[in-house]
Design a protein around this motif. Structure first.
Motif, PDB file in Angstrom:
ATOM      1  N   LEU A   5       0.854  -1.303   0.029  1.00  0.00           N
ATOM      2  CA  LEU A   5       0.194   0.007   0.011  1.00  0.00           C
ATOM      3  C   LEU A   5       1.062   1.341  -0.151  1.00  0.00           C
ATOM      4  CD1 LEU A   5      -2.961  -0.950   2.559  1.00  0.00           C
ATOM      5  CD2 LEU A   5      -2.996  -1.001  -0.050  1.00  0.00           C
ATOM      6  N   VAL A   6       2.052   1.324   0.727  1.00  0.00           N
ATOM      7  CA  VAL A   6       2.820   2.391   0.725  1.00  0.00           C
ATOM      8  C   VAL A   6       3.658   2.560  -0.579  1.00  0.00           C
ATOM      9  CG1 VAL A   6       4.860   3.447   1.679  1.00  0.00           C
ATOM     10  CG2 VAL A   6       3.110   2.308   3.211  1.00  0.00           C
ATOM     11  N   ALA A  10       3.039   5.722  -3.077  1.00  0.00           N
ATOM     12  CA  ALA A  10       4.116   6.606  -3.477  1.00  0.00           C
ATOM     13  C   ALA A  10       4.112   6.762  -4.845  1.00  0.00           C
ATOM     14  CB  ALA A  10       5.479   5.948  -2.952  1.00  0.00           C
ATOM     15  N   VAL A  11       3.689   5.697  -5.752  1.00  0.00           N
ATOM     16  CA  VAL A  11       3.602   5.480  -7.105  1.00  0.00           C
ATOM     17  C   VAL A  11       2.633   6.657  -7.592  1.00  0.00           C
ATOM     18  CG1 VAL A  11       3.357   4.234  -9.364  1.00  0.00           C
ATOM     19  CG2 VAL A  11       4.851   3.413  -7.378  1.00  0.00           C
ATOM     20  N   ALA A  12       1.535   6.373  -6.904  1.00  0.00           N
ATOM     21  CA  ALA A  12       0.353   7.436  -7.337  1.00  0.00           C
ATOM     22  C   ALA A  12       0.750   9.037  -7.078  1.00  0.00           C
ATOM     23  CB  ALA A  12      -0.732   6.861  -6.434  1.00  0.00           C
TER      24      ALA A  12
END
Length: 69
Positions: A5-6, A10-12
């Protein structure tokens, strides 16, 4: 699961930042005067081509008629 999820968050966030920067940068660009000149030149060429095409079709049709000249 938390790591995934992290990473996804971060990518989003990175993608959102890049899209925002590119949008901001493109709005800062000014339209050069050459674009207007190029558009007028293209319109002039298109009109000239259509006129020549129309004239050549007219001569082709009139060629087959008797007493056309």
């Amino acid at each position: 699961m938390t790591t995934i999820l992290v990473v996804v968050a971060a990518v989003a966030l990175l993608v959102t930042a890049v899209v925002g920067y590119v949008s901001w940068r493109d709005r800062q660009r000014s339209i050069p005067d050459e674009d207007g000149t190029a558009a007028r030149d293209a319109e002039s060429r298109r009109h000239r081509y259509e006129t020549q095409r129309h004239a050549s079709q007219h001569h082709t049709l009139r060629r087959d008629e008797p007493n056309s000249m």
